[in-house]
Design a protein around this motif. Structure first.
Motif, short mmCIF file in Angstrom:
data_model
loop_
_atom_site.label_atom_id
_atom_site.label_comp_id
_atom_site.label_asym_id
_atom_site.label_seq_id
_atom_site.Cartn_x
_atom_site.Cartn_y
_atom_site.Cartn_z
N THR A 2 -8.50 -0.01 8.59
CA THR A 2 -8.46 -0.80 7.43
C THR A 2 -8.75 -2.20 7.71
O THR A 2 -8.56 -2.72 8.79
N GLY A 48 -4.94 -5.21 10.25
CA GLY A 48 -5.10 -3.94 10.66
C GLY A 48 -5.46 -3.68 11.93
O GLY A 48 -6.03 -2.63 12.27
N LYS A 90 -1.55 2.10 4.54
CA LYS A 90 -1.78 1.65 5.94
C LYS A 90 -0.43 0.96 6.24
O LYS A 90 0.34 0.68 5.55
N ASN A 98 -3.84 5.86 6.70
CA ASN A 98 -5.01 5.55 6.81
C ASN A 98 -5.08 4.52 8.08
O ASN A 98 -4.74 3.45 7.99
N GLU A 122 -5.16 -1.60 2.42
CA GLU A 122 -5.53 -0.24 2.35
C GLU A 122 -6.78 -0.25 1.31
O GLU A 122 -6.72 -0.74 0.56
N SER A 123 -7.85 0.38 1.66
CA SER A 123 -9.12 0.32 1.11
C SER A 123 -9.24 0.83 -0.35
O SER A 123 -10.29 0.42 -1.24
N SER A 145 0.81 -1.32 -0.05
CA SER A 145 -0.11 0.12 0.02
C SER A 145 0.88 1.37 0.06
O SER A 145 0.30 2.20 -0.82
#
Length: 463
Positions: A244, A210, A204, A241, A248-249, A126
């Motif tokens: 998550t 997460g 992230k 972020n 990472e979204s 990410s």
């Protein structure tokens, strides 16, 4: 039939390679791996700087040597990683082993276990994708996009006073100016540009799902969320972020690609309009020495720059839309559909950048035929019907005329009929309106009936 020597399958890596600029430095597989090495090295140094587990910060001189693993990343590292991945069958693990190897070479083997510490692959990915996309957009795509806008702005201002017959629904309509019509595209593109420039490149760094679980197991006293945020937003210069799944979204990516696709759709509209103006004779094309327009018709100069731009914008738009649709979803805490999808980010931006370079070339090779525009206007005096019926309406409201239904009156006069200056002048002289209004209308021509076109474009897009 004998096989060809190894050839690039994509035209972006073959025929159009020279138009890609710096995009391959960031959005190729090698560019991704270089960014992965950068993240692994900087994370290790960040942990040491914060004396995690009693480590001492790495001396600055040694840090500089370790950073050469990504700063001098080249063919040796590319080959090393390919060989290692053939064994590990895992690209990020191969990167970890490369960093460990460089640590050993520098006599830093005691820090080896800080490599990839508490990371899942997506912590590395990410951040690496955020770095490569950010750099590709800011260094390799945005400058060319801005160049197109500025070129279009210059042409628009230059032609702000060039009267032109408008064509709504393809039919003669209230005149405008060529500069004003091109200025509309500048205005539209600048709005999208602002959104692209405001992109948050997010990453992230919170472990397998997460939750910082492994981090806390290793040392529950460290403020891991703060430490990882400082890492992502400090040396990497990204946006953190904090909430998550394993990945990472990708929402920031979806937003970015939607904006780039939107910009491409506007540019596609521009390419089609200019192509149409060329076909109408409004623009002449400047011959390029030695160039051939047709293999059999020597007279032709084809608007290929605008046609190529159209095609590449369509390809880029399709890929960007697919990226947005795919990346926005991940099954439960993680699936792998994003892995293959993200490897096509460079292809999407490559076709987009190729379209931008085509547009720049096309805009440099056209010249406005003002005489053609004026002749077209002079052949369509009936477009002044709008002005005449509007003036009559104003006169009726002011109590200076008793004409009934001015619109119907002008429709009967002009619809399906070709009229000239004398015809309209004679008609106006017979109207029940004051002399001052008659004089204004008789003085009006299609070429002067452009309202505030020149001033509005200059006030909105100049500088």
């Amino acid at each position: 039939m004998t096989a060809l020597p190894p050839q690039p399958l994509s035209p972006l890596d073959g025929r159009y390679r020279a138009a890609m600029g710096t995009l391959p430095d960031y959005l190729s597989e090698a560019g991704l791996n270089r960014a992965r090495v950068e993240v692994e090295v900087e994370w290790l140094l960040h942990l040491a700087d914060n004396r995690v587990f009693g480590t001492d910060p790495v001396p600055v001189e040694t840090q500089d040597k370790l950073r050469l693993a990504y700063l001098d990343f080249g063919q040796e590292e590319i080959d090393w990683l390919a060989e290692k991945e053939a064994v590990t069958r895992h690209d990020v693990k191969a990167v970890e082993y490369l960093v460990r190897d460089r640590l050993e070479r520098l006599g830093l083997g005691h820090l080896a276990e800080l490599t990839h510490f508490a990371c899942t692959s997506e912590d590395i990915n990410s951040t690496a994708y955020a770095l490569t996309v950010k750099r590709a957009v800011q260094d390799g795509w945005l400058p060319t996009f801005r160049e197109v806008i500025e070129k279009l702005r210059a042409v628009s201002l230059e032609l702000a006073d060039a009267p032109m017959l408008a064509r709504t629904h393809g039919q003669p309509a209230t005149p405008t100016t060529m500069g004003k019509e091109l200025g509309v595209f500048v205005w539209r593109l600048e709005r999208v540009l602002a959104r692209i420039e405001a992109t948050e490149f997010m990453a992230k760094f919170s472990g397998a799902t997460g939750t910082w679980s492994a981090h806390l197991a290793a040392d529950p006293l460290v403020a891991w969320p703060q430490l990882t945020r400082e890492f992502v937003e400090g040396p990497l210069g990204l946006t953190f972020n904090p909430l998550t799944t394993q990945i990472e979204s990708h929402d920031w990516q979806v937003e970015l690609y939607d904006h780039v696709r939107h910009a491409g759709a506007i540019l596609h509209n521009l390419a089609q309009d200019i192509w149409t103006y060329i076909s109408l004779g409004y623009f002449t094309q400047i011959p390029v020495a030695g160039a051939t327009g047709s293999s059999t018709m020597p007279h032709k100069i084809n608007p290929i720059k605008f046609e190529n731009a159209e095609a590449n914008l369509e390809i880029a738009g399709g890929l960007l839309q697919t990226l947005g649709q795919t990346l926005v979803t991940s099954r439960l805490q993680r699936d792998l559909t994003d892995s293959t999808t993200q490897r096509n980010i460079g292809v999407a931006f490559g076709h987009s950048r190729l379209a931008l370079t085509n547009l720049l070339g096309g805009l440099d090779q056209i010249s406005l035929a003002r005489d053609v525009l004026l002749a077209d206007l002079d052949g369509n005096w009936e477009v002044l019907a709008e002005a005449i019926q509007t003036v009559i309406r104003a006169e009726v409201v002011a109590g200076r005329s008793e004409i009934n239904d001015p619109y119907a009156l002008l429709k009967d006069l002009t619809r399906g009929h070709r009229l000239g200056a004398d015809d309209l002048a004679e008609f106006v002289r017979g109207l029940d309106i004051v002399d001052a209004a008659k004089e204004r209308l008789i003085a009006l021509t299609p070429a002067t009936y452009t309202g505030l076109a020149e001033s509005v474009v200059k006030s909105k897009i100049a500088g």
